[in-house]
Scaffold this motif. Structure first.
Motif, PDB file in Angstrom:
ATOM      1  N   ALA A 167       0.826  -1.210   0.000  1.00  0.00           N
ATOM      2  CA  ALA A 167       0.000   0.000   0.000  1.00  0.00           C
ATOM      3  C   ALA A 167       0.859   1.259   0.000  1.00  0.00           C
ATOM      4  O   ALA A 167       0.499   2.270  -0.626  1.00  0.00           O
ATOM      5  N   LEU A 168       2.002   1.214   0.683  1.00  0.00           N
ATOM      6  CA  LEU A 168       2.874   2.393   0.738  1.00  0.00           C
ATOM      7  C   LEU A 168       3.478   2.713  -0.628  1.00  0.00           C
ATOM      8  O   LEU A 168       3.877   3.860  -0.882  1.00  0.00           O
ATOM      9  N   THR A 169       3.548   1.729  -1.479  1.00  0.00           N
ATOM     10  CA  THR A 169       4.098   1.973  -2.828  1.00  0.00           C
ATOM     11  C   THR A 169       3.031   2.473  -3.795  1.00  0.00           C
ATOM     12  O   THR A 169       3.353   2.939  -4.884  1.00  0.00           O
ATOM     13  N   GLN A 170       1.734   2.367  -3.395  1.00  0.00           N
ATOM     14  CA  GLN A 170       0.633   2.785  -4.274  1.00  0.00           C
ATOM     15  C   GLN A 170      -0.391   3.621  -3.486  1.00  0.00           C
ATOM     16  O   GLN A 170      -1.549   3.208  -3.332  1.00  0.00           O
ATOM     17  N   PRO A 171       0.005   4.768  -2.972  1.00  0.00           N
ATOM     18  CA  PRO A 171      -0.937   5.590  -2.200  1.00  0.00           C
ATOM     19  C   PRO A 171      -1.998   6.210  -3.109  1.00  0.00           C
ATOM     20  O   PRO A 171      -1.782   6.403  -4.306  1.00  0.00           O
ATOM     21  N   ALA A 172      -3.153   6.521  -2.518  1.00  0.00           N
ATOM     22  CA  ALA A 172      -4.245   7.176  -3.251  1.00  0.00           C
ATOM     23  C   ALA A 172      -4.620   8.467  -2.530  1.00  0.00           C
ATOM     24  O   ALA A 172      -4.218   8.699  -1.389  1.00  0.00           O
TER      25      ALA A 172
END
Length: 563
Positions: A167-172
């Motif tokens: 999740a930290l590599t793909q924040p929204a």
């Protein structure tokens, strides 16, 4: 999963951008989460507002800054610092407590809207059995495109760590509108005996006082048991060093010398510190200290404190310095009152053993309980007389939440005890050595005798023997100095042979409360200001003398009247 951790603790925080800022309310489990990221079993406390500093971690290439808990209902120093930090952060990890999710979203969402980040929901084990909650969580993920990761913050699984890393590599981006919740997320802790109308407050107060009482009585009993085995080697050492030239003989084996007073520090003070820190750490990690303070919160308002402040006052019985620093988590309106209460009424783990040792040396251990009662009552009166109506009104808004009780974390308790022992030997022990050597040198110079004569009129005014002056002087430097001033290192009895019970009680009381110790006073200067510390010291001297005057003259007068 390979992990590389680099930790740096700092205060105040430098003005730099952090890649990820971990934010959330108090007791949501942020610190426990970061410790799980490091691959450790959680060793955090369950005390509301236990974190004061930002800690920066590098985890798998991601820089994460753990922040103190945000308090949305009051204006604490640490909350202001977190909000300033938030303005310079690139991404946010929003940590929410599952049992308080509606209120957490309402209070915190506006701080992160429009920013990029992820959401971590803690205490998932409390609500995961509810079907409507699980369905609503799926809906939140679909509607916001955010990663909503659920964890039990005390037991984060390897799978959940992988989810966080991905999740930290793909924040929204956080939507501008607060997500609407329809499921029943609320879970209230069960009401226990603490919530009973009359029994609850009494039991809560007794349990808060228990650590200090238990630590002092048992540690001193242990010390009394060991003292005969230590006495002979110490006397032999004193005889061998007694031939040293002046002033070294005074500094080492004189009445106030290092070797003469060392058994007191090791046998009486150290065990008290260890026992007290162990009990308080268990109180913290189980959530008991918050539960007790929550119950006593309404009563604290009358003297200008809140339940949150009371926690810090209780911590002061271990050591005033960390308790004073912890007041950063108190409201700005009541922080001064809390510091005053700690400075005046929190008899630290060095002062309490010294007090009991003096009473024991006099053959009057029964004076311990009256001393504690007098200290408690006069502290309450002191706060009533020195706090404003505005401060007392402000205290009523600083309510703690009724938190969950949980099993003790023995790793945390042991870790905190080890930390206290390190602090004892790194800070307290060197100061004790310096004071003994300094006072021994001053005794050789005749300064102690001169100071005693100078303060003698003050002692006469409060109906105390002139010899009590040295205890007041040394107690102002360091709280266990009152034992150095009153106990005869040769006979282990009192230096004052002709003294009544009330005079002894008042002498120990005045030496303990007339001024905060030097280290505490310097901490207050650093935390507040030189002007504030000066005013506090003058105010404390005045009221300590007033209370001593009332006791030393009033009790004999009343005894005569009713005789």
């Amino acid at each position: 999963m390979g992990q590389f951790i680099d930790v740096q603790t700092f205060y105040p925080e430098p003005k730099v951008k952090s890649q990820w800022l971990l934010i959330g309310k108090e007791s949501v489990g942020k610190t426990a989460l970061t410790e799980n990221l490091m691959g450790k079993k959680s060793g955090s406390s369950n005390l509301q507002g236990s974190s004061l500093f930002c800690q920066e971690y590098t985890w798998n290439g991601q820089v994460i800054t753990d922040t103190p808990g945000i308090q949305t209902r009051m204006d604490s120093v640490v909350t202001s610092q977190v909000l300033r930090r938030l303005k310079t952060s690139e991404h946010v990890i929003l940590t929410l407590k599952s049992t308080d999710l509606p209120s957490d979203l309402s209070d915190l969402w506006h701080m992160v809207q429009g920013r990029s980040g992820i959401v971590i929901i803690t205490y998932w084990d409390k609500v995961k059995h509810r079907e409507d909650v699980r369905k609503e969580l799926d809906k939140l993920r679909a509607d916001t495109d955010l990663a909503w990761i659920t964890i039990d913050n005390r037991h984060v699984t390897e799978e959940q760590l992988v989810q966080i890393e991905q999740a930290l590599t793909q924040p929204a981006r956080f939507p501008t509108e607060i997500p609407k919740l329809e499921a029943n997320w609320s879970v209230k802790p069960k009401q226990l005996v603490f919530e009973y109308a009359w029994l609850g407050p009494i039991l809560s107060l007794c349990l808060l006082v228990l650590p200090a009482w238990f630590a002092v009585t048992n540690a001193n009993a242990f010390a009394d048991l060991l003292y005969p085995y230590v006495e002979s080697p110490v006397n032999t050492l004193k005889s061998n060093l007694g031939t040293l030239p002046a002033p070294f003989n005074h500094m080492l084996v004189g009445d106030y010398g290092l070797i003469s007073m060392l058994p007191f520090l090791i046998l009486y003070a150290l065990p008290t510190v260890i026992v007290f820190s162990m009990i308080i750490s268990i109180y913290k990690t189980t959530g008991l200290i918050d539960r007790l303070s929550y119950r006593l919160d309404p009563f604290m308002h009358k003297i200008g404190l809140s339940g949150r402040d009371l926690v810090r006052v209780v911590m002061g019985f271990g050591c005033n310095v960390p308790a004073i620093i912890q007041t950063r988590n108190c409201s700005c309106c009541t922080r001064g009152s809390c510091i005053s209460a700690i400075s005046f009424g929190s008899a630290c783990s060095y002062q309490l053993p010294a007090t009991v040792a003096v009473f024991s040396a006099a053959g009057k251990p029964y004076l311990t309980l009256p001393y504690l009662l007098i200290l408690a009552v006069t502290t309450c009166i002191y706060l009533l007389l020195t706090t404003t109506k505005q401060q007392r009104n402000a205290a009523s808004y600083n309510l703690l939440s009724r938190g969950f009780l949980q099993p003790p974390n023995w790793r945390f308790a042991l870790s905190e005890m080890v930390g206290v022992m390190k602090s004892f030997f790194n800070t307290a022990f060197p100061l004790f050595v310096v004071i003994c050597l300094l006072v021994g040198f001053l005794e050789w110079l005749g300064v102690i005798e001169s100071l005693t004569h100078f303060i003698a009129p003050l002692m006469t005014m409060v109906n105390l023997p002139e010899g009590a002056a040295i205890a007041v002087i040394l107690g102002a430097i360091r709280k266990d100095g009152l034992a150095i001033g009153l106990i005869d290192s040769t006979s282990q009895g009192l230096k004052l042979t002709e003294i009544t019970d009330i005079q002894l009680l008042c002498a120990v009381y005045l030496a303990g409360v007339m001024l905060p110790c030097v280290v505490s006073l310097l901490t207050i200067v650093r935390e507040m200001s030189l002007g504030y510390a000066s005013r506090l010291a003058m105010r404390q001297i005045f009221w300590a003398l007033c209370f001593t005057l009332a006791l030393s003259w009033g009790v004999p007068f009343i005894s005569t009247v009713f005789a």
